[in-house]
Design an enzyme around this catalytic site. Structure first.
Site, mmCIF file in Angstrom:
data_model
loop_
_atom_site.group_PDB
_atom_site.id
_atom_site.type_symbol
_atom_site.label_atom_id
_atom_site.label_comp_id
_atom_site.label_asym_id
_atom_site.label_seq_id
_atom_site.Cartn_x
_atom_site.Cartn_y
_atom_site.Cartn_z
ATOM 1 N N ARG A 16 1.138 11.364 -9.037
ATOM 2 C CA ARG A 16 2.121 10.156 -8.508
ATOM 3 C C ARG A 16 3.406 9.826 -9.716
ATOM 4 O O ARG A 16 4.053 9.328 -8.430
ATOM 5 C CB ARG A 16 0.804 8.640 -9.532
ATOM 6 N N ASP B 63 -3.452 6.404 6.054
ATOM 7 C CA ASP B 63 -4.337 6.771 6.783
ATOM 8 C C ASP B 63 -4.943 6.707 8.374
ATOM 9 O O ASP B 63 -5.094 6.157 9.124
ATOM 10 C CB ASP B 63 -5.032 7.934 5.975
ATOM 11 N N GLU C 65 0.870 -0.605 0.161
ATOM 12 C CA GLU C 65 -0.218 0.178 0.102
ATOM 13 C C GLU C 65 1.153 0.994 0.315
ATOM 14 O O GLU C 65 2.255 1.257 0.228
ATOM 15 C CB GLU C 65 -0.847 -0.591 0.963
ATOM 16 N N PHE D 118 -1.448 16.781 4.262
ATOM 17 C CA PHE D 118 -1.551 15.687 2.445
ATOM 18 C C PHE D 118 -0.198 15.735 2.053
ATOM 19 O O PHE D 118 0.502 16.933 1.950
ATOM 20 C CB PHE D 118 -2.431 16.476 1.779
HETATM 21 P P1 IMP Z 1 -7.714 4.256 4.265
HETATM 22 O O1 IMP Z 1 -6.508 3.975 5.347
HETATM 23 O O2 IMP Z 1 -8.061 3.886 4.483
HETATM 24 O O3 IMP Z 1 -8.248 6.035 4.331
HETATM 25 O O4 IMP Z 1 -6.802 4.985 3.326
HETATM 26 C C1 IMP Z 1 -5.462 5.182 2.482
HETATM 27 C C2 IMP Z 1 -5.740 6.048 0.784
HETATM 28 O O5 IMP Z 1 -6.402 7.143 1.393
HETATM 29 C C3 IMP Z 1 -4.676 5.781 0.194
HETATM 30 O O6 IMP Z 1 -4.618 4.502 0.088
HETATM 31 C C4 IMP Z 1 -4.306 7.175 -0.631
HETATM 32 O O7 IMP Z 1 -5.428 6.481 -1.907
HETATM 33 C C5 IMP Z 1 -5.556 8.101 0.011
HETATM 34 N N1 IMP Z 1 -4.187 8.850 0.811
HETATM 35 C C6 IMP Z 1 -4.744 8.374 2.312
HETATM 36 N N2 IMP Z 1 -3.798 10.045 2.216
HETATM 37 C C7 IMP Z 1 -3.487 10.385 1.828
HETATM 38 C C8 IMP Z 1 -2.225 11.824 1.888
HETATM 39 O O8 IMP Z 1 -1.590 12.294 2.314
HETATM 40 N N3 IMP Z 1 -2.354 11.837 -0.196
HETATM 41 C C9 IMP Z 1 -2.762 11.326 -0.950
HETATM 42 N N4 IMP Z 1 -3.788 10.206 -0.735
HETATM 43 C C10 IMP Z 1 -3.805 9.875 0.667
HETATM 44 MG MG MG Z 2 -4.977 3.792 -2.221
#
Ligand code: IMP
Ligand code: MG
Length: 180
Positions: free
Chosen positions: A166, A104, A100, A153
């Site tokens: 990306r 977050d 991954e 972010f």
């Molecule tokens: P979560 O842990 O389910 O909230 O999801 C994580 C996903 O949120 C990651 O795979 C990213 O696609 C997106 N994401 C979370 N924080 C960031 C960031 O700082 N930059 C870009 N994408 C982020």
């Molecule tokens: Mg993702």
């Protein structure tokens, strides 16, 4: 600065390459105990640069595949995911290493880990390039983390803002002017 939309570089290309070598060595030593085949699964699209940097350091046999998921946030019970692209083959009886880009809230990996156990994987581990522990909403941690970062972010090295950035070879903080 190579890109005017980036406020500052958080993690350089060199730091990422060095950390990937360390992670690959740790992972290899972990997987050497198993006789089951190793399947490395990248979560599209953000994991692509990290996965390629990491897997070329592996000397043990492995297969690769990709999955694309989107998480339902809010309404449903924590951890529901929709699989937008599934694996090409079964992962029954395999060791699965999920790759991954960033963790977050933790909702995505929590749900994905369960999906792989339901599919019959013997062992499921998660390696994430980045971890934002301050963003966590569910109780899950990656098994292996490249870098722990503050709750900002970030883009680059696979991570996007509206599908852009990306391709940047480093991880950087996006200038607020881009989204304000
Ligand atoms: P979560 O842990 O389910 O909230 O999801 C994580 C996903 O949120 C990651 O795979 C990213 O696609 C997106 N994401 C979370 N924080 C960031 C960031 O700082 N930059 C870009 N994408 C982020
Ligand atoms: Mg993702």
């Amino acid at each position: 600065m190579e890109n005017k939309d980036i406020e500052r570089v958080l993690i350089s290309e060199e730091q990422i390459a060095n950390r990937c070598k360390e992670l690959a060595a740790e992972l290899e030593s972990y997987y050497s105990q198993f006789k089951e085949p190793l399947l490395i699964v990248g979560l599209l699209k953000g994991s692509v640069p990290f996965m390629s940097e990491l897997m070329k350091r592996f000397t043990i046999p492995c297969e690769i595949d990709f999955m694309k998921v989107s998480s339902y946030v809010g309404t449903k019970s924590v951890g529901d995911v929709k699989i937008n692209k599934d694996l090409d083959d079964t992962c029954d009886g395999k060791c699965v290493l999920i790759v991954e880009d960033i963790i977050d809230t933790g909702k995505t990996i929590k749900a994905v880990k369960r999906v792989f156990y339901n599919k019959g994987a013997t062992d499921v581990k998660i390696v994430s390039l980045l971890d934002k522990p301050e963003g966590r909403k569910v109780d899950i941690e990656a098994d292996y983390v490249g870098f722990t970062i503050p709750n900002e972010f970030v883009v680059g090295y696979g991570l996007d803002y509206n599908q852009k950035y990306r391709n940047l070879p480093f991880v950087g903080v996006l200038s607020p002017s881009v989204y304000e």
